[in-house]
Motif scaffolding. Structure first.
Motif, short mmCIF file in Angstrom:
data_model
loop_
_atom_site.label_atom_id
_atom_site.label_comp_id
_atom_site.label_asym_id
_atom_site.label_seq_id
_atom_site.Cartn_x
_atom_site.Cartn_y
_atom_site.Cartn_z
N GLN A 102 0.83 -1.20 0.00
CA GLN A 102 0.00 0.00 0.00
C GLN A 102 0.87 1.25 0.00
N LYS A 144 -9.54 -9.78 -4.85
CA LYS A 144 -10.27 -8.58 -4.43
C LYS A 144 -9.31 -7.41 -4.22
N ALA A 145 -8.19 -7.69 -3.59
CA ALA A 145 -7.19 -6.64 -3.34
C ALA A 145 -6.64 -6.10 -4.67
N LYS A 148 -9.21 -3.90 -6.28
CA LYS A 148 -9.30 -2.66 -5.50
C LYS A 148 -8.13 -1.74 -5.85
N GLU A 149 -6.95 -2.31 -5.96
CA GLU A 149 -5.77 -1.54 -6.34
C GLU A 149 -5.94 -0.97 -7.76
N SER A 151 -8.72 -0.23 -9.20
CA SER A 151 -9.71 0.85 -9.10
C SER A 151 -9.08 2.12 -8.55
N LYS A 176 -13.85 -8.81 -12.38
CA LYS A 176 -14.68 -9.17 -11.23
C LYS A 176 -15.30 -10.55 -11.36
#
Length: 180
Positions: A102, A144-145, A148-149, A151, A176
Motif C-alpha cells: 500500500q 479482491k485486493a 481494488k488496487e 480501481s 470481477k
C-alpha cells in the motif's frame, strides 16, 4: 506518430536489461513489455498525441520495469535516454524500501501525479495488461485486493488518457468475474 529509432533503442535496451526474466505465465518478459507498449501506442494514435509526447510515453512503456526489476538505475536511463524518460520510469517503479504494498502504491501514484500525462498513461496500460486471468494460486482475497488496487489506479490517473481509462474501467469490470 512516433520515432521508430527511439522505439528500437528502448526495446533493445529493455530486452537486454530483462534478459531471461519470465512473466508469471512463464513467457519471455518481452511479452509483457510489448503488450503494455501496444496499449500505449494505440492510445497515442487514438489521441493524436504529438510526436515528442508519444516518444516519451512509448519509451517509458518499453522501459517501465527496468529500474524495479533489473540492475538498471535512474542514472543509467538519464545518460542513455533523457531526464524525462528517467523521471518517468522512476515514477513507474515501486520503492521496495517501503514496507507495505500500500505504501509502495501510494508513493508511486504520488510520483506519477507529478509526471506528464504521457507517463501516467503507462501505469494505466500496465494495469490493463495485468488484468488478465489471475494466477491459479491467488485466493479470493488476493483477487479482491488486486481489483481494488486497479480501481485506485483508475481513480487517480483516469484523466491522463480517455482511451486507456475506458479500457481499464472495462478490464476492472471483466476481472470481477474471477471473484467469488
Amino acid at each position: 506518430m512516433f520515432s521508430q529509432e527511439k522505439f528500437i533503442k528502448a526495446l533493445e535496451y529493455a530486452v537486454k536489461a530483462h534478459g531471461e526474466q519470465k512473466t508469471p505465465k512463464g513467457l519471455p518478459y518481452l511479452t509483457h513489455i510489448t503488450s503494455v507498449t501496444m496499449e500505449v501506442i494505440h492510445a497515442c494514435e487514438e489521441s493524436k498525441l504529438e510526436v515528442e509526447k508519444s516518444n516519451l510515453a512509448i519509451s517509458c512503456a518499453l522501459l517501465h520495469d527496468v529500474i524495479e526489476d533489473t540492475s538498471i538505475k535512474y542514472d543509467d536511463l538519464y545518460v542513455d535516454f533523457s531526464e524525462s524518460v528517467a523521471n518517468g520510469v522512476e515514477a513507474l517503479s515501486k520503492d521496495k524500501t517501503l514496507e507495505s504494498k500500500q505504501e509502495q502504491m501510494k508513493k508511486s501514484i504520488e510520483m506519477l501525479l507529478e509526471q506528464p500525462y504521457e507517463v501516467q498513461m503507462v501505469k494505466l496500460a500496465d494495469r490493463i495488461t495485468n488484468l488478465s486471468t489471475p494466477p491459479e494460486h491467488w485466493d479470493n482475497d488476493k483477487k479482491k485486493a488486486y481489483v481494488k488496487e486497479a480501481s485506485f489506479i483508475y481513480s487517480c490517473l483516469k484523466n491522463s488518457n480517455i482511451y486507456l481509462s475506458k479500457r481499464l474501467e472495462e478490464k476492472i469490470e471483466n476481472y470481477k468475474k474471477y471473484i467469488v
